[in-house]
Design a protein around this motif. Structure first.
Motif, PDB file in Angstrom:
ATOM      1  N   GLY A  11      22.278 -38.521  21.396  1.00 49.26           N
ATOM      2  CA  GLY A  11      22.171 -39.180  22.698  1.00 49.26           C
ATOM      3  C   GLY A  11      23.073 -38.546  23.744  1.00 49.26           C
ATOM      4  N   ALA A  12      24.275 -38.192  23.341  1.00 44.28           N
ATOM      5  CA  ALA A  12      25.201 -37.547  24.281  1.00 44.28           C
ATOM      6  C   ALA A  12      24.643 -36.206  24.749  1.00 44.28           C
ATOM      7  CB  ALA A  12      26.567 -37.364  23.625  1.00 44.28           C
ATOM      8  N   ILE A  13      24.123 -35.430  23.816  1.00 40.83           N
ATOM      9  CA  ILE A  13      23.560 -34.119  24.166  1.00 40.83           C
ATOM     10  C   ILE A  13      22.330 -34.289  25.057  1.00 40.83           C
ATOM     11  CG2 ILE A  13      22.454 -32.041  23.238  1.00 40.83           C
ATOM     12  CD1 ILE A  13      24.292 -32.455  20.732  1.00 40.83           C
ATOM     13  N   GLY A  14      21.452 -35.231  24.701  1.00 36.93           N
ATOM     14  CA  GLY A  14      20.251 -35.474  25.503  1.00 36.93           C
ATOM     15  C   GLY A  14      20.578 -35.941  26.913  1.00 36.93           C
ATOM     16  N   ALA A  15      21.553 -36.829  27.033  1.00 41.04           N
ATOM     17  CA  ALA A  15      21.934 -37.344  28.354  1.00 41.04           C
ATOM     18  C   ALA A  15      22.551 -36.245  29.220  1.00 41.04           C
ATOM     19  CB  ALA A  15      22.910 -38.507  28.198  1.00 41.04           C
ATOM     20  N   ILE A  16      23.365 -35.406  28.614  1.00 40.64           N
ATOM     21  CA  ILE A  16      23.980 -34.304  29.364  1.00 40.64           C
ATOM     22  C   ILE A  16      22.911 -33.320  29.830  1.00 40.64           C
ATOM     23  CG2 ILE A  16      25.478 -32.272  29.127  1.00 40.64           C
ATOM     24  CD1 ILE A  16      27.258 -34.086  27.279  1.00 40.64           C
ATOM     25  N   GLU A  64      18.335 -39.648   8.676  1.00 35.62           N
ATOM     26  CA  GLU A  64      19.437 -39.740   9.637  1.00 35.62           C
ATOM     27  C   GLU A  64      19.360 -38.629  10.679  1.00 35.62           C
ATOM     28  OE1 GLU A  64      22.437 -39.605   6.656  1.00 35.62           O
ATOM     29  OE2 GLU A  64      22.699 -41.784   6.652  1.00 35.62           O
ATOM     30  N   ILE A  65      18.992 -37.440  10.252  1.00 37.76           N
ATOM     31  CA  ILE A  65      18.856 -36.316  11.185  1.00 37.76           C
ATOM     32  C   ILE A  65      17.679 -36.558  12.126  1.00 37.76           C
ATOM     33  CG2 ILE A  65      18.306 -33.851  11.363  1.00 37.76           C
ATOM     34  CD1 ILE A  65      19.943 -33.479   8.775  1.00 37.76           C
ATOM     35  N   ARG A  66      16.566 -37.037  11.570  1.00 41.17           N
ATOM     36  CA  ARG A  66      15.398 -37.337  12.409  1.00 41.17           C
ATOM     37  C   ARG A  66      15.752 -38.379  13.465  1.00 41.17           C
ATOM     38  NH1 ARG A  66      12.017 -41.076  13.151  1.00 41.17           N
ATOM     39  NH2 ARG A  66      12.583 -42.281  11.330  1.00 41.17           N
ATOM     40  N   LEU A  67      16.463 -39.419  13.080  1.00 39.46           N
ATOM     41  CA  LEU A  67      16.877 -40.446  14.045  1.00 39.46           C
ATOM     42  C   LEU A  67      17.824 -39.871  15.094  1.00 39.46           C
ATOM     43  CD1 LEU A  67      17.418 -43.547  11.738  1.00 39.46           C
ATOM     44  CD2 LEU A  67      15.740 -43.324  13.574  1.00 39.46           C
ATOM     45  N   GLY A  68      18.723 -39.010  14.664  1.00 38.20           N
ATOM     46  CA  GLY A  68      19.655 -38.392  15.608  1.00 38.20           C
ATOM     47  C   GLY A  68      18.940 -37.565  16.657  1.00 38.20           C
ATOM     48  N   ILE A  69      17.907 -36.850  16.218  1.00 33.87           N
ATOM     49  CA  ILE A  69      17.165 -36.004  17.160  1.00 33.87           C
ATOM     50  C   ILE A  69      16.174 -36.832  17.979  1.00 33.87           C
ATOM     51  CG2 ILE A  69      15.560 -34.071  17.384  1.00 33.87           C
ATOM     52  CD1 ILE A  69      16.802 -32.942  14.777  1.00 33.87           C
ATOM     53  N   ALA A  70      15.323 -37.600  17.292  1.00 36.05           N
ATOM     54  CA  ALA A  70      14.243 -38.317  17.983  1.00 36.05           C
ATOM     55  C   ALA A  70      14.774 -39.485  18.814  1.00 36.05           C
ATOM     56  CB  ALA A  70      13.204 -38.802  16.979  1.00 36.05           C
ATOM     57  N   THR A  71      15.538 -40.352  18.190  1.00 35.53           N
ATOM     58  CA  THR A  71      16.039 -41.531  18.900  1.00 35.53           C
ATOM     59  C   THR A  71      17.212 -41.176  19.800  1.00 35.53           C
ATOM     60  OG1 THR A  71      15.337 -42.923  17.062  1.00 35.53           O
ATOM     61  CG2 THR A  71      16.944 -43.865  18.588  1.00 35.53           C
ATOM     62  N   GLY A  72      18.144 -40.403  19.265  1.00 36.15           N
ATOM     63  CA  GLY A  72      19.335 -40.057  20.036  1.00 36.15           C
ATOM     64  C   GLY A  72      19.049 -39.070  21.152  1.00 36.15           C
ATOM     65  N   VAL A  74      16.166 -37.217  22.135  1.00 33.23           N
ATOM     66  CA  VAL A  74      14.981 -37.380  22.990  1.00 33.23           C
ATOM     67  C   VAL A  74      15.033 -38.713  23.735  1.00 33.23           C
ATOM     68  CG1 VAL A  74      12.458 -37.425  23.085  1.00 33.23           C
ATOM     69  CG2 VAL A  74      13.602 -35.874  21.514  1.00 33.23           C
ATOM     70  N   GLY A  75      15.537 -39.750  23.075  1.00 34.57           N
ATOM     71  CA  GLY A  75      15.649 -41.051  23.734  1.00 34.57           C
ATOM     72  C   GLY A  75      16.561 -41.018  24.952  1.00 34.57           C
ATOM     73  N   ALA A  76      17.657 -40.285  24.845  1.00 35.99           N
ATOM     74  CA  ALA A  76      18.578 -40.178  25.983  1.00 35.99           C
ATOM     75  C   ALA A  76      18.101 -39.150  27.003  1.00 35.99           C
ATOM     76  CB  ALA A  76      19.973 -39.807  25.491  1.00 35.99           C
ATOM     77  N   TYR A  77      17.381 -38.153  26.524  1.00 41.02           N
ATOM     78  CA  TYR A  77      16.885 -37.095  27.407  1.00 41.02           C
ATOM     79  C   TYR A  77      15.788 -37.613  28.336  1.00 41.02           C
ATOM     80  CZ  TYR A  77      14.489 -32.739  28.695  1.00 41.02           C
ATOM     81  OH  TYR A  77      13.879 -31.723  29.385  1.00 41.02           O
ATOM     82  N   THR A  78      14.844 -38.354  27.784  1.00 38.01           N
ATOM     83  CA  THR A  78      13.756 -38.889  28.608  1.00 38.01           C
ATOM     84  C   THR A  78      14.210 -40.183  29.269  1.00 38.01           C
ATOM     85  OG1 THR A  78      12.832 -40.072  26.724  1.00 38.01           O
ATOM     86  CG2 THR A  78      11.955 -37.875  27.175  1.00 38.01           C
ATOM     87  N   THR A  79      13.483 -40.578  30.299  1.00 43.88           N
ATOM     88  CA  THR A  79      13.958 -41.733  31.041  1.00 43.88           C
ATOM     89  C   THR A  79      12.827 -42.491  31.731  1.00 43.88           C
ATOM     90  OG1 THR A  79      15.382 -42.420  32.851  1.00 43.88           O
ATOM     91  CG2 THR A  79      14.622 -40.150  32.912  1.00 43.88           C
ATOM     92  N   PHE A  80      12.350 -43.500  31.054  1.00 46.87           N
ATOM     93  CA  PHE A  80      11.307 -44.356  31.620  1.00 46.87           C
ATOM     94  C   PHE A  80      11.859 -45.175  32.787  1.00 46.87           C
ATOM     95  CE2 PHE A  80       8.916 -48.365  31.702  1.00 46.87           C
ATOM     96  CZ  PHE A  80       7.644 -47.873  31.917  1.00 46.87           C
ATOM     97  N   SER A  81      13.082 -45.640  32.647  1.00 42.51           N
ATOM     98  CA  SER A  81      13.664 -46.482  33.698  1.00 42.51           C
ATOM     99  C   SER A  81      13.829 -45.713  35.005  1.00 42.51           C
ATOM    100  CB  SER A  81      15.005 -47.064  33.247  1.00 42.51           C
ATOM    101  OG  SER A  81      15.903 -46.036  32.906  1.00 42.51           O
ATOM    102  N   THR A  82      14.189 -44.442  34.918  1.00 42.07           N
ATOM    103  CA  THR A  82      14.310 -43.640  36.141  1.00 42.07           C
ATOM    104  C   THR A  82      12.946 -43.431  36.778  1.00 42.07           C
ATOM    105  OG1 THR A  82      16.281 -42.540  35.302  1.00 42.07           O
ATOM    106  CG2 THR A  82      15.114 -41.440  37.092  1.00 42.07           C
ATOM    107  N   MET A  83      11.922 -43.229  35.954  1.00 42.62           N
ATOM    108  CA  MET A  83      10.568 -43.098  36.494  1.00 42.62           C
ATOM    109  C   MET A  83      10.187 -44.372  37.254  1.00 42.62           C
ATOM    110  SD  MET A  83       6.867 -42.696  34.676  1.00 42.62           S
ATOM    111  CE  MET A  83       6.707 -44.446  34.473  1.00 42.62           C
TER     112      MET A  83
END
Length: 139
Positions: A11-16, A64-72, A74-83
């Protein structure tokens, strides 16, 4: 506990990365259309499809790795709320047609990018597995 750490790290990496892309100005574009968020969300749909197809159909990723990548990530990288926020901003500026186009393009192309991400993952990874099997036979 490990999965939460991986989700947080992703999530930190995706958000950055999202913040970096969002703040990158496209020199030739000066319009009202929120192109940065659209690019982020479309690429996120593609990436998520590639990750999930890879994790679920091709290679068995650690959960755990899949959750880290997909949820963490991609989840932080994409942004429905901003749209949604940007759509409201367009509507508040009486740019209703542009707001409609933004939502329509986001949804339709998001689905297309996800579809092509899944298709690409299946094609590329199946070829890689085929090459690996051929290499094993040759050895």
């Amino acid at each position: 506990m490990k999965k939460y750490i991986l989700i947080g790290l992703g999530g930190a990496i995706g958000a950055i990365l999202r913040c970096f892309i969002r703040n990158t100005k496209i020199p030739v574009y000066k319009g009202e259309f929120p192109i940065s968020t659209l690019m982020i969300n479309l690429s996120g749909a593609f990436i998520l499809a590639v990750i999930l197809i890879t994790a679920n159909e091709i290679w068995s990723f650690n959960e755990e790795i899949r959750l880290g990548i997909a949820t963490g990530f991609v989840g932080a990288y994409t942004t429905f709320s901003t749209m949604c926020k940007e759509t409201i901003i367009l509507m508040n500026k009486n740019l209703y047609f542009l707001a409609f186009c933004y939502v329509t393009v986001s949804v339709v192309f998001g689905l297309l990018f996800a579809y092509f991400g899944a298709l690409s993952a299946r094609k590329i990874l199946s070829r890689l597995l085929k090459v690996r099997k051929e290499d094993e036979k040759a050895s």
